[in-house]
Motif scaffolding. Structure first.
Motif, PDB file in Angstrom:
ATOM      1  N   LEU B 296       0.855  -1.221  -0.167  1.00 19.62           N
ATOM      2  CA  LEU B 296      -0.133   0.120   0.153  1.00 19.62           C
ATOM      3  C   LEU B 296       0.709   1.160   0.041  1.00 19.62           C
ATOM      4  CD1 LEU B 296      -2.870  -0.908   2.338  1.00 19.62           C
ATOM      5  CD2 LEU B 296      -3.085  -0.487   0.036  1.00 19.62           C
ATOM      6  N   ILE B 297       1.885   1.164   0.963  1.00 14.60           N
ATOM      7  CA  ILE B 297       2.528   2.328   0.740  1.00 14.60           C
ATOM      8  C   ILE B 297       3.487   2.692  -0.458  1.00 14.60           C
ATOM      9  CG2 ILE B 297       2.736   2.567   3.377  1.00 14.60           C
ATOM     10  CD1 ILE B 297       5.986   2.333   2.029  1.00 14.60           C
ATOM     11  N   GLU B 298       3.904   1.756  -0.959  1.00 13.45           N
ATOM     12  CA  GLU B 298       4.756   2.006  -2.073  1.00 13.45           C
ATOM     13  C   GLU B 298       3.747   2.473  -3.439  1.00 13.45           C
ATOM     14  OE1 GLU B 298       7.730   1.511  -3.125  1.00 13.45           O
ATOM     15  OE2 GLU B 298       8.834  -0.048  -1.894  1.00 13.45           O
ATOM     16  N   LEU B 299       2.417   1.931  -3.528  1.00 18.38           N
ATOM     17  CA  LEU B 299       1.570   2.503  -4.133  1.00 18.38           C
ATOM     18  C   LEU B 299       1.087   3.971  -3.666  1.00 18.38           C
ATOM     19  CD1 LEU B 299      -0.343   1.262  -6.441  1.00 18.38           C
ATOM     20  CD2 LEU B 299      -2.151   1.136  -4.650  1.00 18.38           C
ATOM     21  N   GLY B 300       1.216   4.298  -2.542  1.00 20.68           N
ATOM     22  CA  GLY B 300       1.290   5.632  -2.408  1.00 20.68           C
ATOM     23  C   GLY B 300       2.117   6.455  -2.879  1.00 20.68           C
ATOM     24  N   VAL B 301       3.478   6.004  -2.785  1.00 20.20           N
ATOM     25  CA  VAL B 301       4.774   6.547  -3.031  1.00 20.20           C
ATOM     26  C   VAL B 301       4.727   6.620  -4.585  1.00 20.20           C
ATOM     27  CG1 VAL B 301       7.140   6.398  -3.385  1.00 20.20           C
ATOM     28  CG2 VAL B 301       6.191   5.978  -1.248  1.00 20.20           C
ATOM     29  N   GLY B 302       4.261   5.660  -5.489  1.00 18.66           N
ATOM     30  CA  GLY B 302       4.366   5.813  -6.848  1.00 18.66           C
ATOM     31  C   GLY B 302       3.128   6.740  -7.427  1.00 18.66           C
ATOM     32  N   ILE B 303       2.119   6.671  -6.751  1.00 22.67           N
ATOM     33  CA  ILE B 303       1.108   7.603  -7.151  1.00 22.67           C
ATOM     34  C   ILE B 303       1.575   9.337  -6.875  1.00 22.67           C
ATOM     35  CG2 ILE B 303      -1.310   8.522  -6.661  1.00 22.67           C
ATOM     36  CD1 ILE B 303      -1.975   5.720  -6.005  1.00 22.67           C
ATOM     37  N   THR B 304       1.794   9.438  -5.912  1.00 16.95           N
ATOM     38  CA  THR B 304       2.340  10.888  -5.487  1.00 16.95           C
ATOM     39  C   THR B 304       3.685  11.171  -6.595  1.00 16.95           C
ATOM     40  OG1 THR B 304       1.887  10.842  -3.348  1.00 16.95           O
ATOM     41  CG2 THR B 304       3.602  12.336  -3.822  1.00 16.95           C
ATOM     42  N   VAL B 305       4.454  10.363  -6.745  1.00 15.94           N
ATOM     43  CA  VAL B 305       5.821  10.752  -7.474  1.00 15.94           C
ATOM     44  C   VAL B 305       5.112  10.912  -8.928  1.00 15.94           C
ATOM     45  CG1 VAL B 305       7.804   9.686  -8.541  1.00 15.94           C
ATOM     46  CG2 VAL B 305       7.446   9.720  -6.000  1.00 15.94           C
ATOM     47  N   THR B 306       4.396  10.126  -9.549  1.00 17.08           N
ATOM     48  CA  THR B 306       4.063  10.139 -10.777  1.00 17.08           C
ATOM     49  C   THR B 306       3.234  11.539 -11.055  1.00 17.08           C
ATOM     50  OG1 THR B 306       3.554   7.758 -10.711  1.00 17.08           O
ATOM     51  CG2 THR B 306       2.811   8.981 -12.784  1.00 17.08           C
ATOM     52  N   GLY B 307       2.442  11.702  -9.995  1.00 13.04           N
ATOM     53  CA  GLY B 307       1.591  12.956  -9.988  1.00 13.04           C
ATOM     54  C   GLY B 307       2.384  14.235  -9.916  1.00 13.04           C
ATOM     55  N   VAL B 308       3.373  14.184  -9.310  1.00 13.13           N
ATOM     56  CA  VAL B 308       4.066  15.648  -8.846  1.00 13.13           C
ATOM     57  C   VAL B 308       4.947  15.810 -10.051  1.00 13.13           C
ATOM     58  CG1 VAL B 308       6.085  16.389  -7.542  1.00 13.13           C
ATOM     59  CG2 VAL B 308       4.255  15.372  -6.430  1.00 13.13           C
ATOM     60  N   LEU B 309       5.894  14.783 -10.627  1.00 18.48           N
ATOM     61  CA  LEU B 309       6.545  14.482 -11.875  1.00 18.48           C
ATOM     62  C   LEU B 309       5.732  15.435 -13.116  1.00 18.48           C
ATOM     63  CD1 LEU B 309       9.038  11.706 -11.417  1.00 18.48           C
ATOM     64  CD2 LEU B 309       9.483  14.039 -11.076  1.00 18.48           C
ATOM     65  N   LEU B 310       4.635  14.648 -13.085  1.00 18.20           N
ATOM     66  CA  LEU B 310       3.682  15.148 -14.244  1.00 18.20           C
ATOM     67  C   LEU B 310       3.224  16.471 -14.202  1.00 18.20           C
ATOM     68  CD1 LEU B 310       1.577  11.815 -15.159  1.00 18.20           C
ATOM     69  CD2 LEU B 310       3.588  13.257 -16.459  1.00 18.20           C
ATOM     70  N   SER B 311       2.780  16.928 -12.894  1.00 19.55           N
ATOM     71  CA  SER B 311       2.285  18.151 -12.704  1.00 19.55           C
ATOM     72  C   SER B 311       3.374  19.330 -13.151  1.00 19.55           C
ATOM     73  CB  SER B 311       1.902  18.272 -11.346  1.00 19.55           C
ATOM     74  OG  SER B 311       1.010  17.425 -10.949  1.00 19.55           O
ATOM     75  N   ILE B 312       4.565  18.915 -12.555  1.00 22.77           N
ATOM     76  CA  ILE B 312       5.636  19.709 -12.832  1.00 22.77           C
ATOM     77  C   ILE B 312       6.088  19.890 -14.209  1.00 22.77           C
ATOM     78  CG2 ILE B 312       8.242  20.170 -12.555  1.00 22.77           C
ATOM     79  CD1 ILE B 312       8.064  18.851  -9.713  1.00 22.77           C
ATOM     80  N   PHE B 313       5.873  18.634 -15.010  1.00 22.91           N
ATOM     81  CA  PHE B 313       6.256  18.843 -16.445  1.00 22.91           C
ATOM     82  C   PHE B 313       5.259  19.703 -17.224  1.00 22.91           C
ATOM     83  CE2 PHE B 313       5.076  17.132 -20.808  1.00 22.91           C
ATOM     84  CZ  PHE B 313       6.202  17.609 -21.363  1.00 22.91           C
ATOM     85  N   PHE B 314       3.870  19.425 -16.888  1.00 21.87           N
ATOM     86  CA  PHE B 314       2.719  20.152 -17.325  1.00 21.87           C
ATOM     87  C   PHE B 314       2.732  21.544 -16.963  1.00 21.87           C
ATOM     88  CE2 PHE B 314       0.601  15.940 -17.867  1.00 21.87           C
ATOM     89  CZ  PHE B 314       0.713  15.800 -19.368  1.00 21.87           C
ATOM     90  N   ALA B 315       3.084  22.130 -15.645  1.00 24.06           N
ATOM     91  CA  ALA B 315       3.470  23.356 -15.608  1.00 24.06           C
ATOM     92  C   ALA B 315       4.554  24.167 -16.413  1.00 24.06           C
ATOM     93  CB  ALA B 315       3.807  23.454 -13.958  1.00 24.06           C
ATOM     94  N   PHE B 316       5.567  23.365 -16.707  1.00 21.26           N
ATOM     95  CA  PHE B 316       6.664  24.224 -17.677  1.00 21.26           C
ATOM     96  C   PHE B 316       6.097  23.907 -18.998  1.00 21.26           C
ATOM     97  CE2 PHE B 316       9.632  23.052 -14.175  1.00 21.26           C
ATOM     98  CZ  PHE B 316      10.290  24.400 -14.119  1.00 21.26           C
ATOM     99  N   ALA B 317       5.513  22.726 -19.235  1.00 22.92           N
ATOM    100  CA  ALA B 317       4.991  22.840 -20.929  1.00 22.92           C
ATOM    101  C   ALA B 317       3.922  23.622 -21.322  1.00 22.92           C
ATOM    102  CB  ALA B 317       4.966  21.346 -21.199  1.00 22.92           C
ATOM    103  N   SER B 318       2.890  23.936 -20.551  1.00 21.11           N
ATOM    104  CA  SER B 318       1.885  24.815 -21.031  1.00 21.11           C
ATOM    105  C   SER B 318       2.187  26.113 -20.871  1.00 21.11           C
ATOM    106  CB  SER B 318       0.586  24.212 -20.197  1.00 21.11           C
ATOM    107  OG  SER B 318       0.910  24.087 -18.936  1.00 21.11           O
ATOM    108  N   ARG B 319       3.338  26.758 -20.148  1.00 23.08           N
ATOM    109  CA  ARG B 319       3.539  27.935 -20.175  1.00 23.08           C
ATOM    110  C   ARG B 319       3.846  28.687 -21.496  1.00 23.08           C
ATOM    111  NH1 ARG B 319       3.115  30.827 -15.580  1.00 23.08           N
ATOM    112  NH2 ARG B 319       4.034  32.760 -15.358  1.00 23.08           N
ATOM    113  N   LYS B 320       3.461  29.649 -21.961  1.00 25.10           N
ATOM    114  CA  LYS B 320       3.856  30.280 -23.061  1.00 25.10           C
ATOM    115  C   LYS B 320       4.864  31.337 -22.874  1.00 25.10           C
ATOM    116  CE  LYS B 320       0.913  27.725 -25.420  1.00 25.10           C
ATOM    117  NZ  LYS B 320       0.823  26.986 -24.420  1.00 25.10           N
TER     118      LYS B 320
END
Lengths: 146, 322
Positions: B296-320
């Motif tokens: 369960l906690i590995e699942l939690g870690v995986g979900i947060t890490v995926t979410g954070v890395l993708l949010s960071i990427f989209f924050a940079f990529a969608s900025r004009k």
């Protein structure tokens, strides 16, 4: 042969200081962040070097492996999490650089300091300010009203 | 043989590291940094750190390069020449390097089993893992169970960094007419290759997530791999298409949901009569409880890490550009 066992440490030290040089000597903020990544990588190398045990294997039990020697798993755990934390904090630094570029139009540290100096010398909005400096200020004020 | 290969890799790393600092073009420096990370990952593998090598290859060579490149596209590619102050910096660096090199002469040689680091708590971990936790991968056992508090802290640092990036970059000073990002849709080869490898990267990511108890892997590596697959998709098909696949509300939910799942497991342990993050009470059998808790906690870690890395990427990529 006596000193060959220290080669990992030497490379880690030199890389550490190469990264440190980029952080203190370079004016470009992205270059500073790259230097910081290099510094971080050198620390990772130092820790992982310490985990190695002569004749050991990766610390994973196999079905038939009685009496195996394992390398030390503890530094690996520390660095494993540190890598992911490192990329998140680097991303935060990059975000600050991007915002700085938008506000000041530059990512060179000395240019930004110069602009800050101008700002305190002359009142805001006076004709002394350079063109992009005014344009960088304007949208912020408008945005607040909306 | 390993020794010679290790020295070869380390020397290459040193050359790449110095080239990174010397490169005036930041695009070149970023690309060299990707090579550096890959060499570092190979080195970790030689030093028996399979889990760390996997993480470094996914994060350092993959995601970090993409983030630096997207930051470069929003700032400037060329570093301006600077004068003065260099000699002082060089002097400080050389003196510190010499002092540190002198200090290494006293340190134990690589692979020395009598080194202090192998005497303290590590033998206990190796001895007790089969008895208390009974998962083959000792790194996972320490990460998720013995030192679960540390990992919880790290997950919250990742979470905080993600929130910080969103705060800094989600605010737009003035909106320009929105032109959808086309990605590499018109480049046939990149599109074909990308589309072929993305399912396999995703599959490998999930394998690493759920097989982390048995082989190298776990939530951190899986999160980085899954995020890399989706970032690749976004690069090929454009950010907007990728955001219809993973909408931003889902990403926000993942960022906080994973951290909540992790702390939730800890609190569940308290409610069932144990200590915070004590998994032994989660099931009738302590070892089965440990397995459930780690999953369960590995699942939690995986979900947060995926979410954070993708949010960071989209924050940079969608900025004009401004």
């Amino acid at each position: 042969m006596e000193y060959l066992g220290l080669y990992n440490y030497w490379i880690a030290v030199v890389l550490l200081m190469t990264g440190f040089y980029a952080v203190i000597a370079k004016r470009n903020m992205i270059k500073k962040l790259i230097g910081l990544s290099l510094f971080q990588a050198a620390v990772f190398l130092l820790y992982i070097t310490m985990d190695k045990v002569e004749g050991g294997t990766a610390p994973i039990f196999t079905a038939d492996g009685a009496g195996q020697i394992f390398s030390n798993p503890l530094p690996q755990v520390l660095i494993l999490t540190a890598i992911v934390v490192g990329i998140s904090t680097t991303a935060l630094g990059l975000a600050i650089v991007v915002r700085t570029k938008e506000e000041y139009g530059s990512i060179e540290e000395d240019e930004i300091q110069q602009m800050d100096g101008q700002e305190t010398d002359s009142n805001e909005g006076s004709p002394k300010n350079s063109d992009f400096f005014v344009s960088a200020r304007k949208p912020r004020a408008e945005d607040r009203n909306v | 043989m390993n020794l010679i290969f290790g020295i070869f890799l380390l020397t290459l790393m040193l050359i790449t590291g110095i080239a990174v600092v010397r490169a005036k073009n930041l695009f070149v420096a970023t690309t060299l940094m990707g090579i550096f990370s890959l060499l570092l990952a190979a080195n970790f593998f030689l030093l028996d750190a399979a889990d760390v090598a996997l993480t470094e290859a996914a994060v350092g060579a993959g995601i970090s390069t993409v983030l630096f490149l997207s930051a470069l596209s929003l700032t400037a590619e060329q570093e301006k020449p600077c004068y003065g102050g260099r000699l002082v910096a060089l002097g400080v660096v050389v003196i510190t390097t010499l002092a540190l090199l002198h200090a290494t002469l006293d340190s134990p040689r690589v692979g020395d089993i009598n080194a202090p680091v192998h005497q303290h708590v590590a033998p206990w971990y190796i001895e007790q893992t089969p008895i208390l936790i009974d998962v083959p991968n000792i790194v996972t056992a320490i990460l998720a169970s013995f030192r679960g508090y540390d990992t919880l802290g790290e997950v919250f640092v990742v979470f905080t960094a993600g929130i910080g990036v969103m705060f800094l970059l989600a605010h737009y000073p003035h909106k320009k007419p929105h032109k959808p990002h086309q990605g590499l849709r018109h480049y046939l080869i990149q599109r074909l290759v990308g589309r072929t490898v993305i399912p396999f990267i995703l599959l490998f990511g999930f394998y690493v997530q759920f097989h982390g108890d048995f082989g190298p892997g776990g939530g951190f590596q899986a999160g980085a791999l899954i995020a890399a697959a989706i970032i690749l998709y976004a690069l090929i098909e454009g950010t907007d298409t990728a955001l219809t696949v993973i909408p931003s509300w889902l990403l926000t939910g993942m960022v906080s949901g994973g951290a909540l799942l992790y702390s939730g497991v800890g609190i569940a342990g308290m409610l069932m009569g144990g200590n915070f993050l004590d998994y032994s009470v989660l099931a009738s059998d302590p070892v089965a409880g440990q397995h459930l808790g780690i999953l369960l906690i590995e699942l939690g870690v995986g979900i947060t890490v995926t979410g954070v890395l993708l949010s960071i990427f989209f924050a940079f990529a969608s900025r004009k550009h401004f």
